[in-house]
Structure formats: C-alpha cells, structure tokens
Scaffold this motif. Sequence first.
Motif, short mmCIF file in Angstrom:
data_model
loop_
_atom_site.label_atom_id
_atom_site.label_comp_id
_atom_site.label_asym_id
_atom_site.label_seq_id
_atom_site.Cartn_x
_atom_site.Cartn_y
_atom_site.Cartn_z
N PRO A 108 0.80 -1.23 0.00
CA PRO A 108 0.00 0.00 0.00
C PRO A 108 0.83 1.28 0.00
O PRO A 108 0.48 2.24 -0.68
N ARG A 109 1.93 1.30 0.74
CA ARG A 109 2.74 2.53 0.79
C ARG A 109 3.39 2.80 -0.56
O ARG A 109 3.51 3.95 -0.98
N MET A 110 3.79 1.75 -1.26
CA MET A 110 4.39 1.96 -2.57
C MET A 110 3.34 2.36 -3.61
O MET A 110 3.63 3.14 -4.52
N TRP A 111 2.13 1.84 -3.48
CA TRP A 111 1.05 2.33 -4.34
C TRP A 111 0.85 3.83 -4.12
O TRP A 111 0.65 4.59 -5.06
N ALA A 112 0.89 4.25 -2.85
CA ALA A 112 0.67 5.66 -2.54
C ALA A 112 1.84 6.52 -3.01
O ALA A 112 1.64 7.61 -3.56
N GLN A 113 3.06 6.04 -2.84
CA GLN A 113 4.24 6.86 -3.10
C GLN A 113 4.65 6.88 -4.57
O GLN A 113 5.06 7.92 -5.09
#
Length: 270
Positions: A108-113
């Motif tokens: 999820p954090r890589m999707w966001a970033q």
Amino acid sequence: MIMNVTDANKYLYHYTPAAKAIEYILKNRTLRLSPYTGTNDPKERKGWLFDFGTNEGRDLGRYNRDEYSSWLSGEFKNKTLMTCLTRDSGPLSGNHLFDIFKRGFCKPRMWAQYADNHKGVCLVFDRQRLQQRIDTQVAPRFHVMSGPVEYVDRGIARDIFEDQQYTINVDVLEREGKDSYLLRHLHTHYQRLFFEKMTDWKDESEWRWVTFSESAEPIDVKFENALEGLVFGDDTSPEHREQIFALNYNKGVQHEGLRWKNCSPWYDWK
C-alpha cells in the motif's frame, strides 16, 4: 502470476502512474534506466565526501578533500543509471489467500508513493527474461550490475580500516592514475555504494540494475516478452484501464486489479 506461485524470485514489480505507463512504458514497450541522482534517497542524490588513506606513508596533506570528493563522487554519480523494482517477500506457499501480503504488487505505501496514490499501475516482469534483455541491449556497451538492495543502518563514526568505501587510497591513485583508480574503487566497493540503504527502506524489498554509462543520458530497454502482467490500483480510472488494455492487446500480458475491503486487499477478479 497469482495462483500457485511458490518461487519468490520469479517476478519483479515496477510501480508507476498510469499516465506514465500509457505515454511511455507501454506505448514504447521500454523500461528506462534513469540517472542515479534522480532518486529520493539523500545518500544517492547528494554528493559523497571521501577521506584519504595510505599504507606507504605518503603525505596526505597535499590532497584537497573537497576537490577529490567532487571528482570521485561526480564520476560515480553523474554517469550512473539504474532502474528500481521490488520483489516478493518469501517464502511463498502457493496459496494466494495467504500469500497476498507477501506479494510485490501488494504494498500500500508503494502504491501511494510511486503509483499516484493507488490510481496508477504495477508492472509485473519475469526477472530472468528482463535480465536477458538488459544483458543483450546494455551489457555489451556498459558495465552492468544487478541484485537486491541490503538494508543496514550505519552511524557516521566508522572504522576506517574496515569501512573504506569512502576512503581514497592515494597509494593506488598515484601509481595507476585517476581513470584506473576509479574502476578499481568501483569494483571493490560497489555493493556498499550502490546496493545498500537504511533499514527504513527495507519494506520496499528492492532489486535494481545499475549501469555505468558515458553520460547521464537515460537508456531505454525494450522489455519484449519480459512483461508478464499488470496490476491496476484500487483507484485506477476506467479510462486508463481501457487505454492500457488496448496497448497490451494480444501481447500476452495478464491484467489483474486490487481492491480494498475494510482493512484487507483482495483481487479484483473482474
């Protein structure tokens, strides 16, 4: 790329905004090796400061630290290109119900970033096939290295006898000259210089290709059949999905999607 996957080393994943995937990556069928200094890690983006060392009693006072640091750091960084992907976190059981949290396309954090806050896509590459494309297109011209990034926290105080990646050996420099010294230092210390980051980055499980070119000009690698799949984000627009389907039509690319229900991600099978 979802069902019965047990080899955590088979795939690599590249998060990107949908527009970038459409306008460049999928349209041209290329993956770009970009300047090393374009990353968001200060270790990689900023210049390195080197000390001097000698085993032969040479006068270190006649060497200007800023001048030589600018030279060596500049040579290493300004001609270095790389592409960064992420990996699965093994071991994988082959049961997609439980393995979803270990998959490289479900971060999820890589999707966001990196993928426009879940509106982008995640490209799924077969690692061996992509390695073959890079070996064929880049390695004959430039030195290429690849491998996983190691995550280590290192304090500013270091053992100058053990941690010599930021030390210029003036004995070798004077005997062999700058050009030869540059390559020797690189081959000796490339792992610590280019394949190591702080533990705060560890959940990215990064795999990278690094090449030392003649300039900072990017290199586009034609990935051909190395692109095995593509995962849509939870908020990828219908318009972007349609454009991507059209670009990948009849190219053997598997399309999947992720949806979040309450606290859990799951596959958008439709």
